[in-house]
Write an enzyme that holds these catalytic residues in place. Structure first.
Site, PDB file in Angstrom:
ATOM      1  N   ASP A 163      17.522  -5.184  46.215  1.00 37.29           N
ATOM      2  CA  ASP A 163      18.817  -4.970  45.449  1.00 37.29           C
ATOM      3  C   ASP A 163      18.192  -5.285  44.026  1.00 37.29           C
ATOM      4  OD1 ASP A 163      21.837  -4.948  45.064  1.00 37.29           O
ATOM      5  OD2 ASP A 163      21.012  -6.664  43.763  1.00 37.29           O
ATOM      6  N   TYR A 177      18.864  -5.696  35.003  1.00 41.08           N
ATOM      7  CA  TYR A 177      17.686  -6.412  35.120  1.00 41.08           C
ATOM      8  C   TYR A 177      16.517  -5.977  34.371  1.00 41.08           C
ATOM      9  CZ  TYR A 177      20.777  -7.939  39.244  1.00 41.08           C
ATOM     10  OH  TYR A 177      21.707  -8.069  40.162  1.00 41.08           O
ATOM     11  N   LYS A 237      22.148  -0.662  40.307  1.00 45.59           N
ATOM     12  CA  LYS A 237      23.578  -0.633  39.854  1.00 45.59           C
ATOM     13  C   LYS A 237      23.765  -0.064  38.390  1.00 45.59           C
ATOM     14  CE  LYS A 237      23.791  -5.264  41.865  1.00 45.59           C
ATOM     15  NZ  LYS A 237      22.488  -5.520  41.869  1.00 45.59           N
ATOM     16  N   HIS A 289      28.153  -2.067  38.417  1.00 44.15           N
ATOM     17  CA  HIS A 289      27.694  -3.567  38.365  1.00 44.15           C
ATOM     18  C   HIS A 289      29.141  -4.523  38.244  1.00 44.15           C
ATOM     19  CE1 HIS A 289      24.045  -6.248  37.542  1.00 44.15           C
ATOM     20  NE2 HIS A 289      24.911  -6.842  37.959  1.00 44.15           N
TER      21      HIS A 289
HETATM   22  N1  LIG Z   1      26.327  -7.806  41.390  1.00 43.21           N
HETATM   23  C1  LIG Z   1      26.143  -8.912  40.573  1.00 43.21           C
HETATM   24  O1  LIG Z   1      26.920  -9.496  39.592  1.00 43.21           O
HETATM   25  C2  LIG Z   1      25.028  -9.988  40.840  1.00 43.21           C
HETATM   26  C3  LIG Z   1      24.992 -11.229  40.407  1.00 43.21           C
HETATM   27  C4  LIG Z   1      24.036 -12.014  40.929  1.00 43.21           C
HETATM   28  C5  LIG Z   1      22.978 -11.653  41.776  1.00 43.21           C
HETATM   29  N2  LIG Z   1      23.297 -10.550  42.299  1.00 43.21           N
HETATM   30  C6  LIG Z   1      22.115 -10.064  43.234  1.00 43.21           C
HETATM   31  O2  LIG Z   1      21.899 -10.896  44.278  1.00 43.21           O
HETATM   32  C7  LIG Z   1      20.687 -11.198  44.282  1.00 43.21           C
HETATM   33  C8  LIG Z   1      20.632 -12.818  44.694  1.00 43.21           C
HETATM   34  O3  LIG Z   1      21.665 -13.758  43.930  1.00 43.21           O
HETATM   35  P1  LIG Z   1      20.563 -14.680  43.211  1.00 43.21           P
HETATM   36  O4  LIG Z   1      19.482 -14.126  42.365  1.00 43.21           O
HETATM   37  O5  LIG Z   1      21.442 -15.726  42.782  1.00 43.21           O
HETATM   38  O6  LIG Z   1      19.752 -15.348  44.455  1.00 43.21           O
HETATM   39  P2  LIG Z   1      19.966 -16.520  45.606  1.00 43.21           P
HETATM   40  O7  LIG Z   1      18.935 -16.203  46.836  1.00 43.21           O
HETATM   41  O8  LIG Z   1      21.363 -16.998  45.784  1.00 43.21           O
HETATM   42  O9  LIG Z   1      19.281 -17.944  44.664  1.00 43.21           O
HETATM   43  C9  LIG Z   1      18.000 -17.633  43.875  1.00 43.21           C
HETATM   44  C10 LIG Z   1      17.628 -18.952  43.316  1.00 43.21           C
HETATM   45  O10 LIG Z   1      17.540 -20.158  44.431  1.00 43.21           O
HETATM   46  C11 LIG Z   1      16.024 -20.420  44.471  1.00 43.21           C
HETATM   47  N3  LIG Z   1      15.577 -20.300  45.915  1.00 43.21           N
HETATM   48  C12 LIG Z   1      15.540 -19.389  46.531  1.00 43.21           C
HETATM   49  N4  LIG Z   1      14.824 -19.507  47.860  1.00 43.21           N
HETATM   50  C13 LIG Z   1      15.142 -20.801  47.852  1.00 43.21           C
HETATM   51  C14 LIG Z   1      14.950 -21.728  48.906  1.00 43.21           C
HETATM   52  N5  LIG Z   1      14.318 -21.409  50.017  1.00 43.21           N
HETATM   53  N6  LIG Z   1      15.034 -23.010  48.873  1.00 43.21           N
HETATM   54  C15 LIG Z   1      15.335 -23.497  47.493  1.00 43.21           C
HETATM   55  N7  LIG Z   1      15.453 -22.605  46.616  1.00 43.21           N
HETATM   56  C16 LIG Z   1      15.418 -21.337  46.573  1.00 43.21           C
HETATM   57  C17 LIG Z   1      15.445 -19.585  43.485  1.00 43.21           C
HETATM   58  O11 LIG Z   1      14.235 -20.032  43.028  1.00 43.21           O
HETATM   59  P3  LIG Z   1      12.799 -19.259  42.680  1.00 43.21           P
HETATM   60  O12 LIG Z   1      12.865 -17.909  42.405  1.00 43.21           O
HETATM   61  O13 LIG Z   1      12.231 -20.280  41.812  1.00 43.21           O
HETATM   62  O14 LIG Z   1      12.251 -19.359  44.169  1.00 43.21           O
HETATM   63  C18 LIG Z   1      16.356 -19.165  42.380  1.00 43.21           C
HETATM   64  O15 LIG Z   1      16.482 -19.956  41.575  1.00 43.21           O
HETATM   65  C19 LIG Z   1      20.159 -11.083  42.943  1.00 43.21           C
HETATM   66  O16 LIG Z   1      19.133 -11.492  42.766  1.00 43.21           O
HETATM   67  C20 LIG Z   1      20.683  -9.935  42.339  1.00 43.21           C
HETATM   68  O17 LIG Z   1      19.890  -8.994  43.237  1.00 43.21           O
HETATM   69  C21 LIG Z   1      24.189  -9.537  42.170  1.00 43.21           C
END
Ligand SMILES: NC(=O)c1ccc[n+]([C@@H]2O[C@H](COP(=O)([O-])OP(=O)(O)OC[C@H]3O[C@@H](n4cnc5c(N)ncnc54)[C@H](OP(=O)(O)O)[C@@H]3O)[C@@H](O)[C@H]2O)c1
Length: 307
Positions: free
Chosen positions: A44, A49, A74, A114
């Site tokens: 994704d 980004y 997006k 987005h």
């Molecule tokens: N459409 C939208 O508006 C929107 C908004 C937000 C996100 N997104 C998409 O959705 C994806 C996922 O959301 P997100 O980035 O918030 O990801 P998430 O997986 O919900 O959270 C990522 C965070 O959690 C930590 N983390 C990851 N794996 C872990 C584990 N096993 N144990 C403990 N902590 C962990 C990561 O730290 P480290 O990286 O330091 O490991 C990072 O700080 C985004 O990357 C993006 O592609 C879309």
């Protein structure tokens, strides 16, 4: 519920995907390659980004047949409140072409708006319909759209979105929207599944400190159930989203966490624990909160209802 890594939903999307938000270009290259190597088959990405070149390099270096990988990206629609000009029909078409060059791809599998931040969102949607027609994306959808904003598209007589990517975790469980999407055959995609955790976005400037108090109340329940099921809290939250019928996204820049997060197919959350997690709902979005915006409620009035 049997969910396997090889399952594909109606638009060919796997149940688990790797997100690239808050990765530098270099981190995106390494992490995307790692994610594809451990088994993720959905990547994704987004114009906003600023790392699509790295994501493209990561996809390329993993050396996996293109048709095996599902790539979402997006359009940043523009947002007048932030001084970002709204994209017109033509600019929307040109934006995906530019993104494809950066990603080193001939097409993406899914192209999303987005967030509903532009008065021109119907015009942008018309451009996505054209982008699908000319084969630059296989499917089209939206992100951060509530029922009302999805309905604008349907009321304008245009093809409805095939998918909607929204923040979805036990503190923000959007059950009404989820039902609406199911009733309308719109694929639900979950982002920021790990937002309830204290380890979410902890690096300087990532904005993870918001809503700490609200999150605290849920963390002991999440910890208790994860401990009982002998899985990490991260795996519990990803699995919860998948068992709710969502395709779930997760991001990390750490190889060990990327591997851990893919290991969500070997256990199941019993109904009683699902129910206890459902009770944590506060309808509280967290992911965009550091920017002071709730993207699902930020839509300006439409410029034109007819196209
Ligand atoms: N459409 C939208 O508006 C929107 C908004 C937000 C996100 N997104 C998409 O959705 C994806 C996922 O959301 P997100 O980035 O918030 O990801 P998430 O997986 O919900 O959270 C990522 C965070 O959690 C930590 N983390 C990851 N794996 C872990 C584990 N096993 N144990 C403990 N902590 C962990 C990561 O730290 P480290 O990286 O330091 O490991 C990072 O700080 C985004 O990357 C993006 O592609 C879309």
């Amino acid at each position: 519920m049997k969910i396997t890594p090889t399952f594909r939903n109606g638009i060919g999307m796997p149940p688990l995907g790797f997100g690239t938000y808050q990765l530098s270009t270099e981190q995106a290259e390494l992490s995307v390659k790692e994610a594809l190597t451990v088994g993720f088959r959905h990547i994704d990405s987004a114009e906003g980004y600023y790392n699509e070149e790295g994501t493209g390099k990561g996809i390329k270096s993993a050396n996996i047949a293109r048709e095996e990988i599902f790539v979402t990206t997006k359009l940043f629609p523009g947002f007048q409140a932030w001084g970002a000009p709204e994209k017109t029909y033509e600019q929307t078409i040109e934006t995906l072409k530019k993104q494809l060059k950066q990603l080193q791809l001939d097409y993406v599998d899914l192209y999303l708006i987005h967030a509903p931040l532009a008065e021109l969102r119907l015009e942008q949607w018309r451009a996505l319909i054209e982008l699908k027609k000319i084969g630059l994306t296989k499917h089209i959808g939206v992100s951060n759209y509530n029922e009302h904003i999805i309905k604008e598209i349907i009321d304008a007589g245009m093809a409805k979105p095939e998918a909607n990517q929204v923040e979805f975790h036990p503190i923000c469980n959007r059950m009404d929207l989820t039902r609406y999407m199911k009733d309308n055959s719109i694929v639900p995609i979950a982002y920021s599944s790990l937002a309830p955790l204290s380890t979410w976005r902890t690096e300087e400037g990532q904005g993870g400190e918001v809503m700490a108090e609200i999150k605290k109340e849920s963390q002991w329940v999440i910890n208790e159930i994860a401990t009982k099921l002998k899985v990490s809290e991260a795996k519990l939250l990803l699995r919860w989203g998948m068992q709710q019928g969502y395709s779930v996204l997760t991001k990390s820049n750490k190889p060990e966490r990327i591997r851990e997060n893919f290991d969500v197919f070997s256990f199941e959350i019993p109904d009683s624990d699902m129910e206890q997690l459902n009770q944590l709902n506060k309808n509280q979005p967290i992911a965009w909160a550091a920017s002071g915006l709730n993207p699902m409620e930020a839509a300006p009035a439409l410029k034109s209802k007819k196209l």
